[in-house]
Design a protein around this motif. Structure first.
Motif, PDB file in Angstrom:
ATOM      1  N   GLU A 127       0.943  -0.892   0.105  1.00 19.33           N
ATOM      2  CA  GLU A 127      -0.055   0.074   0.177  1.00 19.33           C
ATOM      3  C   GLU A 127       0.737   1.329   0.005  1.00 19.33           C
ATOM      4  OE1 GLU A 127      -2.962   2.712  -0.087  1.00 19.33           O
ATOM      5  OE2 GLU A 127      -2.935   0.599  -0.614  1.00 19.33           O
ATOM      6  N   ALA A 128       1.975   1.259   0.721  1.00 16.24           N
ATOM      7  CA  ALA A 128       2.957   2.332   0.913  1.00 16.24           C
ATOM      8  C   ALA A 128       3.366   2.520  -0.554  1.00 16.24           C
ATOM      9  CB  ALA A 128       3.864   2.217   1.861  1.00 16.24           C
ATOM     10  N   LEU A 129       3.912   1.327  -1.069  1.00 14.25           N
ATOM     11  CA  LEU A 129       4.562   1.491  -2.699  1.00 14.25           C
ATOM     12  C   LEU A 129       3.559   1.781  -3.367  1.00 14.25           C
ATOM     13  CD1 LEU A 129       7.094   0.883  -3.606  1.00 14.25           C
ATOM     14  CD2 LEU A 129       6.327  -1.328  -4.404  1.00 14.25           C
ATOM     15  N   ARG A 130       2.298   1.626  -3.508  1.00 13.92           N
ATOM     16  CA  ARG A 130       1.025   1.971  -4.417  1.00 13.92           C
ATOM     17  C   ARG A 130       0.974   3.354  -4.315  1.00 13.92           C
ATOM     18  NH1 ARG A 130      -3.683   3.608  -4.747  1.00 13.92           N
ATOM     19  NH2 ARG A 130      -3.992   3.760  -2.411  1.00 13.92           N
ATOM     20  N   GLN A 131       0.808   3.779  -3.209  1.00 12.92           N
ATOM     21  CA  GLN A 131       0.634   5.305  -3.008  1.00 12.92           C
ATOM     22  C   GLN A 131       1.881   6.332  -3.398  1.00 12.92           C
ATOM     23  OE1 GLN A 131      -0.381   6.942   1.014  1.00 12.92           O
ATOM     24  NE2 GLN A 131      -1.816   5.082   1.316  1.00 12.92           N
ATOM     25  N   LEU A 132       3.346   5.658  -3.330  1.00 10.49           N
ATOM     26  CA  LEU A 132       4.188   6.395  -3.949  1.00 10.49           C
ATOM     27  C   LEU A 132       4.283   6.122  -5.349  1.00 10.49           C
ATOM     28  CD1 LEU A 132       7.050   5.438  -1.522  1.00 10.49           C
ATOM     29  CD2 LEU A 132       6.028   7.609  -1.924  1.00 10.49           C
ATOM     30  N   LYS A 133       3.369   5.175  -5.947  1.00 16.14           N
ATOM     31  CA  LYS A 133       3.468   5.378  -7.795  1.00 16.14           C
ATOM     32  C   LYS A 133       2.253   6.084  -8.028  1.00 16.14           C
ATOM     33  CE  LYS A 133       5.712   0.641  -8.139  1.00 16.14           C
ATOM     34  NZ  LYS A 133       5.449  -0.487  -8.701  1.00 16.14           N
ATOM     35  N   GLU A 134       1.340   6.671  -7.103  1.00 19.85           N
ATOM     36  CA  GLU A 134      -0.052   7.188  -7.550  1.00 19.85           C
ATOM     37  C   GLU A 134       0.457   8.652  -7.533  1.00 19.85           C
ATOM     38  OE1 GLU A 134      -4.052   7.241  -8.473  1.00 19.85           O
ATOM     39  OE2 GLU A 134      -2.674   5.496  -7.828  1.00 19.85           O
ATOM     40  N   PRO A 135       0.231   9.256  -8.669  1.00 20.80           N
ATOM     41  CA  PRO A 135       0.472  10.640  -8.978  1.00 20.80           C
ATOM     42  C   PRO A 135      -0.382  11.570  -8.140  1.00 20.80           C
ATOM     43  CG  PRO A 135      -0.032   9.756 -11.224  1.00 20.80           C
ATOM     44  CD  PRO A 135      -0.425   8.724 -10.080  1.00 20.80           C
ATOM     45  N   VAL A 136       0.276  12.519  -7.426  1.00 17.94           N
ATOM     46  CA  VAL A 136      -0.538  13.430  -6.571  1.00 17.94           C
ATOM     47  C   VAL A 136      -0.110  14.956  -7.117  1.00 17.94           C
ATOM     48  CG1 VAL A 136      -0.439  14.705  -4.367  1.00 17.94           C
ATOM     49  CG2 VAL A 136      -0.157  12.109  -4.627  1.00 17.94           C
ATOM     50  N   PRO A 150       4.200   7.475   3.185  1.00 16.35           N
ATOM     51  CA  PRO A 150       4.874   6.558   2.610  1.00 16.35           C
ATOM     52  C   PRO A 150       6.248   6.896   2.228  1.00 16.35           C
ATOM     53  CG  PRO A 150       3.343   7.321   0.699  1.00 16.35           C
ATOM     54  CD  PRO A 150       3.077   8.206   2.176  1.00 16.35           C
ATOM     55  N   GLN A 151       7.217   5.949   2.486  1.00 17.34           N
ATOM     56  CA  GLN A 151       8.831   6.537   2.168  1.00 17.34           C
ATOM     57  C   GLN A 151       9.195   5.045   1.471  1.00 17.34           C
ATOM     58  OE1 GLN A 151      10.151   9.417   2.896  1.00 17.34           O
ATOM     59  NE2 GLN A 151       8.426  10.272   4.136  1.00 17.34           N
ATOM     60  N   LEU A 152      10.077   5.396   0.692  1.00 15.45           N
ATOM     61  CA  LEU A 152      10.854   4.243   0.198  1.00 15.45           C
ATOM     62  C   LEU A 152      12.138   3.975   1.136  1.00 15.45           C
ATOM     63  CD1 LEU A 152      11.851   5.314  -3.436  1.00 15.45           C
ATOM     64  CD2 LEU A 152       9.952   3.775  -3.064  1.00 15.45           C
ATOM     65  N   ILE A 153      12.235   2.664   1.145  1.00 16.26           N
ATOM     66  CA  ILE A 153      13.311   2.288   2.400  1.00 16.26           C
ATOM     67  C   ILE A 153      14.497   2.288   1.635  1.00 16.26           C
ATOM     68  CG2 ILE A 153      14.088  -0.090   3.481  1.00 16.26           C
ATOM     69  CD1 ILE A 153      11.309  -1.015   3.530  1.00 16.26           C
ATOM     70  N   ASP A 154      14.733   2.178   0.264  1.00 18.77           N
ATOM     71  CA  ASP A 154      16.277   2.521  -0.132  1.00 18.77           C
ATOM     72  C   ASP A 154      15.806   3.342  -1.506  1.00 18.77           C
ATOM     73  OD1 ASP A 154      18.537   2.728  -1.370  1.00 18.77           O
ATOM     74  OD2 ASP A 154      18.956   0.450  -1.382  1.00 18.77           O
ATOM     75  N   PRO A 155      15.669   4.740  -1.154  1.00 20.12           N
ATOM     76  CA  PRO A 155      15.386   5.601  -2.045  1.00 20.12           C
ATOM     77  C   PRO A 155      16.431   5.616  -3.353  1.00 20.12           C
ATOM     78  CG  PRO A 155      15.640   6.883  -0.078  1.00 20.12           C
ATOM     79  CD  PRO A 155      16.083   5.345   0.350  1.00 20.12           C
ATOM     80  N   GLN A 156      17.741   5.035  -3.047  1.00 19.08           N
ATOM     81  CA  GLN A 156      18.678   5.006  -4.352  1.00 19.08           C
ATOM     82  C   GLN A 156      18.062   3.886  -5.236  1.00 19.08           C
ATOM     83  OE1 GLN A 156      21.207   7.030  -4.337  1.00 19.08           O
ATOM     84  NE2 GLN A 156      20.697   7.952  -2.327  1.00 19.08           N
ATOM     85  N   LYS A 157      17.317   2.882  -5.184  1.00 21.11           N
ATOM     86  CA  LYS A 157      16.933   1.959  -6.085  1.00 21.11           C
ATOM     87  C   LYS A 157      15.700   2.671  -6.780  1.00 21.11           C
ATOM     88  CE  LYS A 157      18.379  -2.110  -3.450  1.00 21.11           C
ATOM     89  NZ  LYS A 157      17.999  -3.318  -2.847  1.00 21.11           N
ATOM     90  N   LYS A 200      11.962  -0.624  -7.828  1.00 21.27           N
ATOM     91  CA  LYS A 200      13.146  -1.383  -7.175  1.00 21.27           C
ATOM     92  C   LYS A 200      13.043  -1.490  -5.726  1.00 21.27           C
ATOM     93  CE  LYS A 200      16.255  -1.862 -11.113  1.00 21.27           C
ATOM     94  NZ  LYS A 200      17.439  -1.982 -11.782  1.00 21.27           N
ATOM     95  N   SER A 201      12.678  -0.351  -4.844  1.00 14.96           N
ATOM     96  CA  SER A 201      12.615  -0.452  -3.525  1.00 14.96           C
ATOM     97  C   SER A 201      11.405  -0.816  -2.683  1.00 14.96           C
ATOM     98  CB  SER A 201      13.259   0.875  -3.093  1.00 14.96           C
ATOM     99  OG  SER A 201      13.042   1.360  -1.648  1.00 14.96           O
ATOM    100  N   ALA A 202      11.643  -1.373  -1.771  1.00 19.95           N
ATOM    101  CA  ALA A 202      10.504  -1.533  -0.826  1.00 19.95           C
ATOM    102  C   ALA A 202      10.158  -0.346  -0.282  1.00 19.95           C
ATOM    103  CB  ALA A 202      10.625  -2.728   0.042  1.00 19.95           C
ATOM    104  N   ALA A 203       8.983  -0.251   0.434  1.00 19.43           N
ATOM    105  CA  ALA A 203       8.372   0.776   0.933  1.00 19.43           C
ATOM    106  C   ALA A 203       7.570   0.505   2.323  1.00 19.43           C
ATOM    107  CB  ALA A 203       7.256   1.616  -0.033  1.00 19.43           C
ATOM    108  N   GLU A 204       7.579   1.713   3.039  1.00 19.19           N
ATOM    109  CA  GLU A 204       6.869   1.796   4.447  1.00 19.19           C
ATOM    110  C   GLU A 204       6.324   2.900   4.621  1.00 19.19           C
ATOM    111  OE1 GLU A 204       9.808   0.443   7.269  1.00 19.19           O
ATOM    112  OE2 GLU A 204      10.981   2.442   7.163  1.00 19.19           O
ATOM    113  N   PHE A 205       5.310   2.946   5.653  1.00 19.22           N
ATOM    114  CA  PHE A 205       4.845   4.057   6.401  1.00 19.22           C
ATOM    115  C   PHE A 205       5.527   4.554   7.639  1.00 19.22           C
ATOM    116  CE2 PHE A 205       1.035   2.501   3.979  1.00 19.22           C
ATOM    117  CZ  PHE A 205       0.807   3.573   3.331  1.00 19.22           C
TER     118      PHE A 205
END
Length: 462
Positions: free
Chosen positions: A31-40, A121-128, A132-137
């Motif tokens: 869900e965190a990853l989905r929100q990060l991919k959703e345009p705002v 939501p935040q990427l766990i590894d923003p460099q990826k 490719k990176s996992a995400a979390e709230f």
């Protein structure tokens, strides 16, 4: 059931539950990853700043949040408030808006206060990257009323915090200074700009030029009128505060008309300030230098026909562009005493600024507030201030600008700058102050009667 079978059953149930627990955790990450991919898309509206002024902040935020687009729209001041109301009524209003520091009381019902924490939501590894990176709230603490007091210059805490809730944050805080025309001061044989109001009176006498018919060919200072002096209510407020006037009481009632007692003598500091201000527009006074026939004060200064101009940092680019032949100097605003203090031996200056706030109708208030917090951090505020040449709102940035040739006088006044609560109809206060000035100038009311009537009018808006 035997102990062995009971233990085996418990173990089996626990084993079967593991995938489900893992699946639940993974869903949260998804869900965190989905929100990060959703345009705002955040709509941001303002008046005086243009897109170039804010593009560095927007670009920096987008670099960290590629899915968030910020679309800035600049409107004319005359249409701004009506456009806001119309936009919200049609569901097309801004998510973020600039409001004047005196508008907080009026717009409070239409704003979303800053929450104690933001969960985003935040990427766990923003460099990826997001693919490719996992995400979390993650939950992030924001700012409290005490933080505002600690981080920003004094007027901000008084303006943006209501009932312990924060309703907006500024990028800059402006103060009234004294612009002066070096050539006109030289012609008048004035060695330096006036530092006290007593010196202002002497300077005005030397700077004012009238023709044989009494028409003003050159004016000393933009004090006295209202219609052709855009910031007249600010200047009168400054004088009132410097003379020790209590503008409102703790209950929020206007008290600038009240009389005080000193050494057994009753006096009204508010009326005295109004009298001083309007004397400059009374032809019978030695300091007469202003009337309604003159152009707007800013234009008169740019045209080289005004020796002293009380104004703000935001006006300096206009003055230089419209008056390229005017050798402009910038000095601190005058005070009552020679040691740069005012009533009670305290220095008083006057603040004027705009606040970035989040609308109650914002579709993504958490993202909107995250952007406002980001924009007002020191590194982002610096990029903005360097571009627009205005004084800072953050205490930590004052050393950076205190020696700037243009901004030093403004910056030096920030710690002693004040404003006062204008209620839910700040335009009504503005009109009441202009009416007080006009009544005192044309003689329809004495200064004492004018401030009394003005306080009644203001209290209807508070």
């Amino acid at each position: 059931m035997s102990n062995f079978k009971r233990a085996s059953l418990i173990f089996l149930l626990a084993f079967l539950a593991l995938p489900l627990a893992g699946f639940g955790c993974k869903q949260g990450d998804l869900e965190a990853l989905r929100q990060l991919k959703e345009p705002v898309v955040l709509q941001w509206w303002g008046v005086f700043d243009d897109t170039d002024s804010l593009k560095d902040i927007i670009a920096s935020y987008r670099a960290l949040h590629p899915n968030v687009a910020i679309e800035y729209r600049k409107l004319r001041f005359e249409e701004y408030e009506q456009a806001l109301l119309k936009g919200w009524a049609e569901g097309k209003g801004p998510d973020i808006l600039f409001i004047h520091n005196t508008w907080v009381g009026a717009y409070e019902p239409r704003l979303t206060p800053l929450p104690p924490a933001l969960t985003l939501p935040q990427l766990i590894d923003p460099q990826k990257g997001v693919e490719k990176s996992a995400a979390e709230f993650r939950e992030t603490r924001t700012l409290t009323a005490q933080d505002i007091k600690n981080n920003f210059v004094p007027p901000v805490r008084d303006d943006v915090v209501r009932n312990n809730a924060v309703y907006g944050l500024p990028l800059s805080v402006d103060t009234v200074v004294l612009f002066y025309n070096r050539q006109l001061l030289d012609q008048a044989k004035l060695t330096s700009p006036p530092a006290t109001w007593s010196e202002v009176k002497d300077a005005v006498k030397a700077l004012t030029i009238q023709n044989t018919d009494g028409a003003l060919l050159q004016s000393g200072i933009n004090l006295g009128g209202s219609a052709n002096n855009n910031r007249a209510p600010d200047l009168l407020s400054l004088l009132m505060l410097q003379t020790g006037t209590t503008m409102v009481n703790p209950e929020g009632r206007a008290t600038f008309n009240e009389r005080l007692s000193l050494d057994g003598q009753a006096f009204s500091p508010g009326a005295d300030a109004l009298r001083f201000y309007t004397d400059f527009a009374r032809p019978t006074k030695e300091v007469y230098t202003w009337n309604a026939d003159l152009p707007e004060a800013q234009e008169l200064f740019a045209a080289g026909r005004l020796g002293l101009f009380l104004g703000y940092a935001y006006q300096l680019p206009y003055l230089r562009a419209q008056g390229p032949k005017v050798d402009i100097g910038v000095a601190p605003v005058p005070h009552l005493n020679t040691d740069a203090t005012d009533a009670g031996r305290k220095q008083v200056n006057f603040a004027n600024y705009w606040i970035a706030a989040v609308a109650k109708q914002a579709e993504n208030p958490a993202v909107a507030w995250d952007f406002v917090l980001f924009a007002t951090r020191p590194e982002q505020a610096t990029a903005y201030l360097d571009r627009v040449k205005r004084p800072p709102a953050l205490r930590s940035l004052i050393p950076r600008y205190q020696n700037d040739p243009d901004l030093a006088p403004f910056t030096a006044q920030l710690f002693t700058a004040q404003t006062w609560y204008r209620g839910k109809q700040p335009a009504g206060m503005d009109a009441a102050f202009r009416a007080m000035i006009d009544a005192a100038v044309d003689g329809t009311r004495t200064p004492e009667d004018a401030v009394g009537f003005g306080a009644e009018q203001v209290n209807q808006t508070l």
